[in-house]
Design a protein around this motif. Sequence first.
Motif, mmCIF file in Angstrom:
data_model
loop_
_atom_site.group_PDB
_atom_site.id
_atom_site.type_symbol
_atom_site.label_atom_id
_atom_site.label_comp_id
_atom_site.label_asym_id
_atom_site.label_seq_id
_atom_site.Cartn_x
_atom_site.Cartn_y
_atom_site.Cartn_z
ATOM 1 N N ASP A 49 16.071 55.054 64.354
ATOM 2 C CA ASP A 49 16.506 53.657 64.412
ATOM 3 C C ASP A 49 15.500 52.793 65.171
ATOM 4 O OD1 ASP A 49 18.779 54.220 63.003
ATOM 5 O OD2 ASP A 49 20.123 54.186 64.744
ATOM 6 N N LEU A 50 14.800 53.375 66.144
ATOM 7 C CA LEU A 50 13.866 52.605 66.964
ATOM 8 C C LEU A 50 12.645 52.140 66.186
ATOM 9 C CD1 LEU A 50 13.935 54.554 70.351
ATOM 10 C CD2 LEU A 50 15.536 52.885 69.443
ATOM 11 N N VAL A 51 12.350 52.787 65.057
ATOM 12 C CA VAL A 51 11.206 52.380 64.233
ATOM 13 C C VAL A 51 11.650 51.697 62.944
ATOM 14 C CG1 VAL A 51 9.635 54.094 65.178
ATOM 15 C CG2 VAL A 51 10.978 54.659 63.153
ATOM 16 N N ASN A 52 12.902 51.286 62.891
ATOM 17 C CA ASN A 52 13.428 50.586 61.723
ATOM 18 C C ASN A 52 13.316 49.081 61.974
ATOM 19 O OD1 ASN A 52 14.952 49.349 59.726
ATOM 20 N ND2 ASN A 52 16.526 50.944 59.722
ATOM 21 N N PRO A 53 12.385 48.389 61.277
ATOM 22 C CA PRO A 53 12.192 46.957 61.539
ATOM 23 C C PRO A 53 13.392 46.087 61.162
ATOM 24 C CG PRO A 53 10.868 47.653 59.666
ATOM 25 C CD PRO A 53 11.484 48.892 60.253
ATOM 26 N N ARG A 54 14.331 46.612 60.407
ATOM 27 C CA ARG A 54 15.554 45.865 60.098
ATOM 28 C C ARG A 54 16.494 45.827 61.300
ATOM 29 N NH1 ARG A 54 16.643 48.667 54.351
ATOM 30 N NH2 ARG A 54 14.750 47.932 53.348
ATOM 31 N N ILE A 55 16.316 46.795 62.194
ATOM 32 C CA ILE A 55 17.158 46.852 63.399
ATOM 33 C C ILE A 55 16.424 46.249 64.599
ATOM 34 C CG2 ILE A 55 18.402 48.379 64.979
ATOM 35 C CD1 ILE A 55 18.655 50.372 62.636
ATOM 36 N N TYR A 56 15.170 46.674 64.815
ATOM 37 C CA TYR A 56 14.361 46.204 65.943
ATOM 38 C C TYR A 56 12.972 45.805 65.447
ATOM 39 C CZ TYR A 56 17.819 48.873 68.621
ATOM 40 O OH TYR A 56 18.983 49.369 69.149
ATOM 41 N N PRO A 57 12.496 44.605 65.804
ATOM 42 C CA PRO A 57 11.131 44.229 65.402
ATOM 43 C C PRO A 57 10.089 45.103 66.100
ATOM 44 C CG PRO A 57 12.138 42.508 66.763
ATOM 45 C CD PRO A 57 13.176 43.556 66.541
ATOM 46 N N VAL A 58 8.936 45.278 65.438
ATOM 47 C CA VAL A 58 7.850 46.060 66.030
ATOM 48 C C VAL A 58 7.415 45.378 67.316
ATOM 49 C CG1 VAL A 58 5.497 46.890 65.694
ATOM 50 C CG2 VAL A 58 7.115 46.935 63.798
ATOM 51 N N GLY A 59 7.243 46.173 68.362
ATOM 52 C CA GLY A 59 6.895 45.644 69.679
ATOM 53 C C GLY A 59 8.070 45.649 70.640
ATOM 54 N N THR A 60 9.257 45.965 70.135
ATOM 55 C CA THR A 60 10.435 46.038 70.997
ATOM 56 C C THR A 60 10.258 47.181 71.992
ATOM 57 O OG1 THR A 60 11.862 45.193 69.228
ATOM 58 C CG2 THR A 60 12.952 46.329 71.046
ATOM 59 N N ARG A 61 10.681 46.948 73.222
ATOM 60 C CA ARG A 61 10.615 47.976 74.269
ATOM 61 C C ARG A 61 12.007 48.524 74.539
ATOM 62 N NH1 ARG A 61 6.011 46.237 78.646
ATOM 63 N NH2 ARG A 61 4.323 46.172 77.115
ATOM 64 N N PHE A 62 12.044 49.831 74.809
ATOM 65 C CA PHE A 62 13.301 50.533 75.036
ATOM 66 C C PHE A 62 13.184 51.392 76.286
ATOM 67 C CE2 PHE A 62 12.235 50.333 70.531
ATOM 68 C CZ PHE A 62 13.326 49.668 69.988
ATOM 69 N N ARG A 63 14.296 51.578 76.960
ATOM 70 C CA ARG A 63 14.365 52.532 78.078
ATOM 71 C C ARG A 63 15.167 53.717 77.568
ATOM 72 N NH1 ARG A 63 17.754 53.330 82.880
ATOM 73 N NH2 ARG A 63 16.428 54.172 84.532
ATOM 74 N N ILE A 64 14.514 54.892 77.537
ATOM 75 C CA ILE A 64 15.155 56.098 77.011
ATOM 76 C C ILE A 64 14.893 57.277 77.951
ATOM 77 C CG2 ILE A 64 15.037 55.351 74.603
ATOM 78 C CD1 ILE A 64 12.590 57.154 74.235
ATOM 79 N N ARG A 65 15.694 58.316 77.806
ATOM 80 C CA ARG A 65 15.466 59.572 78.537
ATOM 81 C C ARG A 65 14.529 60.431 77.715
ATOM 82 N NH1 ARG A 65 20.629 62.722 80.047
ATOM 83 N NH2 ARG A 65 19.057 63.994 81.044
ATOM 84 N N VAL A 66 13.474 60.935 78.359
ATOM 85 C CA VAL A 66 12.491 61.759 77.661
ATOM 86 C C VAL A 66 12.161 63.011 78.462
ATOM 87 C CG1 VAL A 66 11.405 59.794 76.495
ATOM 88 C CG2 VAL A 66 10.502 60.567 78.690
ATOM 89 N N LYS A 67 11.617 63.972 77.745
ATOM 90 C CA LYS A 67 11.157 65.218 78.349
ATOM 91 C C LYS A 67 9.787 65.521 77.774
ATOM 92 C CE LYS A 67 12.345 70.077 78.773
ATOM 93 N NZ LYS A 67 13.402 71.073 78.568
#
Length: 90
Positions: A49-67
Motif C-alpha cells: 500500500d505504501l507504494v500505491n500512488p492511488r493511496i499515497y503520492p510518491v515522496g510520502t514519509r511514513f513511520r514504521i517498525r523495521v528490522k
Amino acid sequence: MAKRNEPYRYCVVESYYPDSTAGLHGPIHIRPVAGQEFSTDLHVECSKDLVNPRIYPVGTRFRIRVKLTDRLGNGEFLYSYFGWPVEVVE
C-alpha cells in the motif's frame, strides 16, 4: 536468513522513484530517510500500500517498525510486517 538478535525499531521511510529499477520489482520503492541509523541505500520490504500512488503520492514519509535482516546472497535490507499500523509523517 534472518538476523536473530536484531530488534525491531521505528524508522521514518519515504517512497521514491529509483534511478534504475534493474533487478527490482515495480517503479516505486521505499527507503529510509537520511539522518537516521539506517543508510538510505537500504531497500525496505513492507506493505505494498505504501507504494500505491492511488493511496499515497510518491515522496510520502511514513513511520514504521523495521528490522535489519538479510537474505542469503542478496545483502541487507529492512523488513516491516505488512499488517502493522503505519503513521504518515508530515
